[in-house]
Design an enzyme around this catalytic site. Sequence first.
Site, PDB file in Angstrom:
ATOM      1  N   GLU A 169     -19.890  10.044 -30.648  1.00 56.52           N
ATOM      2  CA  GLU A 169     -20.433  10.512 -29.373  1.00 56.52           C
ATOM      3  C   GLU A 169     -20.176  11.984 -29.091  1.00 56.52           C
ATOM      4  O   GLU A 169     -21.063  12.673 -28.566  1.00 56.52           O
ATOM      5  CB  GLU A 169     -19.907   9.651 -28.219  1.00 56.52           C
ATOM      6  CG  GLU A 169     -20.382   8.192 -28.225  1.00 56.52           C
ATOM      7  CD  GLU A 169     -19.402   7.242 -28.875  1.00 56.52           C
ATOM      8  OE1 GLU A 169     -18.647   7.691 -29.768  1.00 56.52           O
ATOM      9  OE2 GLU A 169     -19.379   6.057 -28.500  1.00 56.52           O
TER      10      GLU A 169
ATOM     11  N   HIS B 166     -12.772  -0.020 -19.750  1.00 55.23           N
ATOM     12  CA  HIS B 166     -14.199  -0.360 -19.731  1.00 55.23           C
ATOM     13  C   HIS B 166     -14.733  -0.493 -18.309  1.00 55.23           C
ATOM     14  O   HIS B 166     -15.675  -1.240 -18.052  1.00 55.23           O
ATOM     15  CB  HIS B 166     -14.461  -1.660 -20.500  1.00 55.23           C
ATOM     16  CG  HIS B 166     -14.636  -1.462 -21.981  1.00 55.23           C
ATOM     17  ND1 HIS B 166     -13.660  -0.913 -22.770  1.00 55.23           N
ATOM     18  CD2 HIS B 166     -15.683  -1.706 -22.809  1.00 55.23           C
ATOM     19  CE1 HIS B 166     -14.097  -0.859 -24.030  1.00 55.23           C
ATOM     20  NE2 HIS B 166     -15.322  -1.330 -24.069  1.00 55.23           N
TER      21      HIS B 166
HETATM   22  C1  LIG Z   1     -16.028   5.444 -28.108  1.00 57.86           C
HETATM   23  C2  LIG Z   1     -16.643   4.112 -27.971  1.00 57.86           C
HETATM   24  N1  LIG Z   1     -17.973   4.001 -28.106  1.00 57.86           N
HETATM   25  C3  LIG Z   1     -18.566   2.784 -27.987  1.00 57.86           C
HETATM   26  C4  LIG Z   1     -17.814   1.667 -27.733  1.00 57.86           C
HETATM   27  C5  LIG Z   1     -18.471   0.293 -27.590  1.00 57.86           C
HETATM   28  N2  LIG Z   1     -18.077  -0.545 -28.724  1.00 57.86           N
HETATM   29  C6  LIG Z   1     -17.021  -1.358 -28.654  1.00 57.86           C
HETATM   30  S1  LIG Z   1     -16.685  -2.096 -30.107  1.00 57.86           S
HETATM   31  C7  LIG Z   1     -18.003  -1.367 -30.845  1.00 57.86           C
HETATM   32  C8  LIG Z   1     -18.296  -1.621 -32.288  1.00 57.86           C
HETATM   33  C9  LIG Z   1     -17.133  -1.289 -33.132  1.00 57.86           C
HETATM   34  O1  LIG Z   1     -17.403  -1.591 -34.461  1.00 57.86           O
HETATM   35  P1  LIG Z   1     -16.254  -1.560 -35.532  1.00 57.86           P
HETATM   36  O2  LIG Z   1     -15.427  -0.338 -35.364  1.00 57.86           O
HETATM   37  O3  LIG Z   1     -16.905  -1.744 -36.841  1.00 57.86           O
HETATM   38  O4  LIG Z   1     -15.324  -2.781 -35.147  1.00 57.86           O
HETATM   39  P2  LIG Z   1     -15.697  -4.333 -35.137  1.00 57.86           P
HETATM   40  O5  LIG Z   1     -16.146  -4.649 -33.765  1.00 57.86           O
HETATM   41  O6  LIG Z   1     -16.735  -4.567 -36.167  1.00 57.86           O
HETATM   42  O7  LIG Z   1     -14.409  -5.009 -35.456  1.00 57.86           O
HETATM   43  C10 LIG Z   1     -18.681  -0.556 -29.945  1.00 57.86           C
HETATM   44  C11 LIG Z   1     -19.889   0.200 -30.256  1.00 57.86           C
HETATM   45  C12 LIG Z   1     -16.423   1.848 -27.561  1.00 57.86           C
HETATM   46  N3  LIG Z   1     -15.627   0.827 -27.251  1.00 57.86           N
HETATM   47  N4  LIG Z   1     -15.864   3.069 -27.707  1.00 57.86           N
END
Ligand SMILES: Cc1ncc(C[n+]2csc(CCOP(=O)(O)OP(=O)(O)O)c2C)c(N)n1
Lengths: 327, 351
Positions: free
Chosen positions: B66, B135
């Site tokens: 971001e 959040h």
């Molecule tokens: C900076 C930020 N951007 C967006 C989000 C929303 N978000 C929460 S979990 C996630 C996906 C994360 O994917 P990954 O790191 O692969 O972890 P997984 O959920 O697959 O374990 C997103 C986009 C967030 N929490 N923090």
Amino acid sequence: MDTSVLVRMYAQMQLVRRAEERVIEQYHWQNREFAEKRNPPHTIKCPTHLSIGQEASAVGLCSALDVQDVLVSSHRCHAHYIAKGGSLNAMMAELFGRTTGCAHGKGGSMHLVDTSVGMMGSSAIVGGAIPLALGMALPFKMRGEAHVSVACFGDAAVEQGVFHESMHYAALRKLPVIFFCENNGYATLSPFAARQHVPIYARAASYGMAGIRVDGNNVVEVCEVVREAASTARAGDGPTLIECETYRWIGHVGPDRDAGTGPRTKEELESWIERCPITRLRKQLELRVSKEVLVQADADVERKLDDAVAFAKASPSPTAEDLFHGV
Amino acid sequence: MASDPVTRNLSMSRAIAEATVQAMEDDPTIFVMGVGVDDANGIFGTTKSAHDMFGDARVFDTPLSEPSLTGMGVGAAFMGMRPIMVHARTDFLLITMDQIVNHAAKWSYMSGGALRVPFVIRSIVGRGWGQAAQHSQSFQSLFAHIPGLQVVMPATAGDAKGLLISSLRGDMPVIFIEHRWLHGIEGPVPEARYAIPIGSARVERSGSDVTIVAISHMVVEARKAAELLATQGISAEVIDLRSIRPWDRDLVLSSVAKTGRLLVADTSWISFGVSAEIVASVVEEVFGKLKTSPRRIGLPPSPTPCAPELERAFYPDAQSIVASVLSMFAAKADLAADAPDGGEKPFAGHF
Ligand SMILES: Cc1ncc(C[n+]2csc(CCOP(=O)(O)OP(=O)(O)O)c2C)c(N)n1
Ligand SMILES: [Mg+2]
């Protein structure tokens, strides 16, 4: 690997799996009550990101760590907390939002913490906790203590600048850090290939650090790779990036499966269920130990979880006066 | 807006989706980017129709990078584009703060006006279901502090559409903050394109005894509070601020000059917040008209807790507003008890 170690790893993976399934049960019970307008007393009322399918990564990792080694995690932190030895009662009570929870009901599912076993907390900002692992490693190095600090994160955290800055600095200072990435192929509904085009483990090279990819559904392999990384770190030879290839069986958040509804297909899920880390180890163990040993291990898991759920249910909810405690 | 021949009831999320599509039809320089904008959920349905219509070229998913992508939006704006960047939570804006504050907000000034930065950054304030500390934050005052930014927070579907179109026609960076609990609330939305000027507030209900300035979801609570107050013979004027920077000083000051009483209800922390700015301005400008000291409603000084009982203690509602307004008059005590509760739904996957 020693059979008793394998049995312990089996039991730990089973504990993670069944704890997550208990969470699902609570959700479903509650949703049914809601649907029938019974307005139930809440059980679990917070967003949960389950680790079903990914148990071997967390358990393999923590089997290679000591209690003095420290760890931080992400939104998907249940497995790390349990594998690191966090109190099950306090975890379940936290999910239930009770005063006896590991964060006294302040944090919920995404912020599990148990400092007594080196589980130093979890950030729900993707990538946010990675540099904290450097900060925990720095005093180990300054004081000459042979402990290791671990950052657990998902594949999407690799896209954050904070990951790269942390990799860069940890390598430069040879900090005793393990960058532990569980690549489950997705960030919410976004597949890996849409977001990254370099293998995660390969990024380590550009920071002058070892990078290793491992089958994240093979608990023994994960454990061995982490042992090696930990001994490198303890010897003062710097950090390692470990990429575990794995898959989550449940949707990104909440209790339900999502396969077949979006980019995640049923076939893909089934192919990963065939690689279930628990079934795999169990099959190996069936050749090495009597059936009773495994039956006993499973029964112990259920007893611990019965206790944890009962503990959570019997625990008091916080009151308005608790709001400011710990600010 | 009421005079439009075709006005339907739409939810705020559908109104935002419609505004996005219409603006993109009118202006080929607009594109949408962000984590999850192209998936089946499409940021709570707000970006899905634009993706269906314009495809990946103009509505694209991004990695979780971001901060850099915010900077990319600024650079694209230099080149005549009008980016919309979308974040599922306002909390995620914090990691992009340097690009917003040191770059997006400053470039026009630092270039002596040679370059403008028309860049709309949408984000959503979460609430409830134990989303807890990271959040659920509502950061309007952080952004409203910064010259070079505009900050808007619509409370109705119709305003969301008009303000988004206005944001996309302007030439400044706009922090467009939605509230998750408003997304599902329906209201009249004209089908035509229309712009609501940034900086104009709206009188939600006129009254003569007290001015309640409310922001975002607190407008819903203020509306309920005003009804309850009416049953006690107190006539409350409710102003939906809807623009935070710039804010409608004239409307607020003239209302307070009329009623002599002010309460500001914000979705964020009270200390150093938007309510402080409004109360300070009122005291500076129309002190002599005040019949009693102004009151503020907002979040108490703790991070957002997780447990439901703590969430209940944390979030103010219509009852808090009623109690505070009553404290400005001779005691009319038990009214505060009957206000109905807020709008949480059972959990269904995405929150
Ligand atoms: C900076 C930020 N951007 C967006 C989000 C929303 N978000 C929460 S979990 C996630 C996906 C994360 O994917 P990954 O790191 O692969 O972890 P997984 O959920 O697959 O374990 C997103 C986009 C967030 N929490 N923090
Ligand atoms: Mg992932």
